[in-house]
Enzyme design. Structure first.
Site, PDB file in Angstrom:
ATOM      1  N   GLU A  83       0.892  -1.020   0.063  1.00  0.00           N
ATOM      2  CA  GLU A  83       0.075   0.025  -0.012  1.00  0.00           C
ATOM      3  C   GLU A  83       0.941   1.272   0.230  1.00  0.00           C
ATOM      4  OE1 GLU A  83      -3.463  -0.021   2.450  1.00  0.00           O
ATOM      5  OE2 GLU A  83      -3.191  -2.018   3.063  1.00  0.00           O
ATOM      6  N   ASP A 101       6.100  -4.539 -11.310  1.00  0.00           N
ATOM      7  CA  ASP A 101       5.696  -4.267  -9.824  1.00  0.00           C
ATOM      8  C   ASP A 101       5.590  -5.506  -9.150  1.00  0.00           C
ATOM      9  OD1 ASP A 101       3.953  -3.433  -7.750  1.00  0.00           O
ATOM     10  OD2 ASP A 101       2.362  -3.185  -9.136  1.00  0.00           O
ATOM     11  N   GLN A 105       3.499  -6.833   0.550  1.00  0.00           N
ATOM     12  CA  GLN A 105       3.267  -7.722   1.743  1.00  0.00           C
ATOM     13  C   GLN A 105       4.254  -8.638   1.926  1.00  0.00           C
ATOM     14  OE1 GLN A 105       0.598  -6.688  -0.096  1.00  0.00           O
ATOM     15  NE2 GLN A 105      -0.701  -5.530   1.157  1.00  0.00           N
TER      16      GLN A 105
END
Length: 359
Positions: free
Chosen positions: A45, A201, A205
């Site tokens: 995020e 990309d 996490q």
């Protein structure tokens, strides 16, 4: 004579074959030299996937109609799950909505809503009424971090009248704000002038990081993302760990990793818009006890820059730092223009050094 003639013919053929091989190598090398591979790394995020979306908008013909259908489903899910988390979080904290919203609260605490994939007229109406409730807005502002609700949720709540329509088609801005966890490895390729870019990309996490090693070869540059606004937030996967502290630990590893000793290292201090709002009311010393610059945006940015740059153990390695807002297309275009030149110069230096070694 015959032997001499045969030898001469063989030599000509060998020379021609050698020239053909040289031409093929030169052609392949020219393509490799012009491909600039950019690896996007950072905690979950932090904005990596948003930058990939921006590259598609700016340099790769944008999104297809099929893409927009997929993103509509993601936005629907973002709205439903975010409002459910908000309502249930309020209940856990003992905060009551207005009495008129009792049925709307019941709708979002129902397990049936958890599996709803579309914003029905009933759900759209409930979101609209709940978001008009000042207690709901105030709770979101103060506690959405602890509820693990994405920052962008308020954008969709603000636009619920448009989103709840049956013919809703996500705009580029809607797509930039929607949130879907990245799993695996995603790539986007595009051309800018005479250079071919490959942007990779990978999920941020912890469970996704073991896949990073597969992307490490032939990297021209690495962009590491830090979400500035998350200095007072906990990890989604481990609520005992501060997100900024996680980014620092991760950057220290990446910055000094032997895999990237020859790659250009670019640091994106991202989500500066949200950080500017938050730092006005929340002191950075909640994350860094030794910070004494107060609730000041410029002081905070300077401190965070020094914190990350100080992790670099290689005196010959320069870190290029940019303060960014990945959802701002104009800003992204300007920043990437600078990054592009940095990477092209770095790629040319590598080719020059390689030629010297070959010589």
């Amino acid at each position: 004579m015959g032997n001499c003639s045969g030898t001469s013919s063989g030599t000509v053929e060998e020379k021609q074959r050698s020239r053909d091989i040289d031409q093929a190598i030169k052609k392949d090398r020219k393509y490799i030299d012009h491909e600039i591979k950019i690896l996007l790394l950072g905690a979950g995020e932090s904005g990596k996937s948003t930058i990939v979306k921006q590259m598609r908008i700016l340099f790769d013909d944008g999104f297809t109609e099929e893409d927009r259908v997929t993103y509509k489903e993601i936005i629907n899910s973002n709205v439903i799950l975010s409002m459910r988390s908000l309502v249930m979080g309020m209940q856990e904290m003992g905060i009551e909505c207005d009495a008129d919203n009792a049925e709307h609260v019941e709708l979002f605490t129902s397990n049936a809503t958890l599996f709803e994939q579309h914003i029905t007229p009933e759900i759209g109406k409930a979101v609209k009424h709940l978001w008009d409730d000042e207690k709901v807005k105030e709770t979101f502002k103060e506690h959405h971090l602890s509820f693990q609700i994405p920052d962008s949720a308020h954008y969709f709540f603000d636009n619920i009248d448009r989103i709840m329509k049956q013919d809703f088609k996500p705009s580029d801005t809607d797509i930039l704000h929607c949130r879907a966890r990245t799993t695996g490895i995603n790539e986007v390729t595009f051309h800018v002038e005479d250079a071919h870019f490959r942007m990779v990309d990978v999920g941020g996490q912890r469970s996704e990081r073991r896949k990073w090693i597969h992307c490490f070869q032939n990297v021209t540059g690495l962009i590491f993302f830090v979400a500035l606004s998350e200095f007072d937030q906990k990890l989604y996967e481990d609520e005992t760990v501060n997100r900024m502290h996680e980014s620092i630990m991760l950057f220290a590893e990446i910055c000094n990793c032997q895999w990237f000793k020859d790659a250009a290292l670019i640091l994106f201090l991202n989500k500066c818009d949200l950080f500017k709002e938050k730092i006005a009311v929340t002191d950075l010393n909640v994350c860094f006890p030794d910070y004494d610059g107060g609730c000041d945006y410029d002081n905070s940015i300077r401190y965070i820059k020094r914190k990350f740059i100080g992790l670099n153990q290689n005196a010959n390695k320069k870190i290029f730092v940019h303060v960014t807002c990945a959802t701002d297309t104009d800003m992204t275009k300007k920043v990437f223009s600078i990054v592009r030149e940095t990477l092209r110069e770095h790629a040319l230096d590598d080719v020059f050094n390689l030629k010297q070694l070959d010589g």
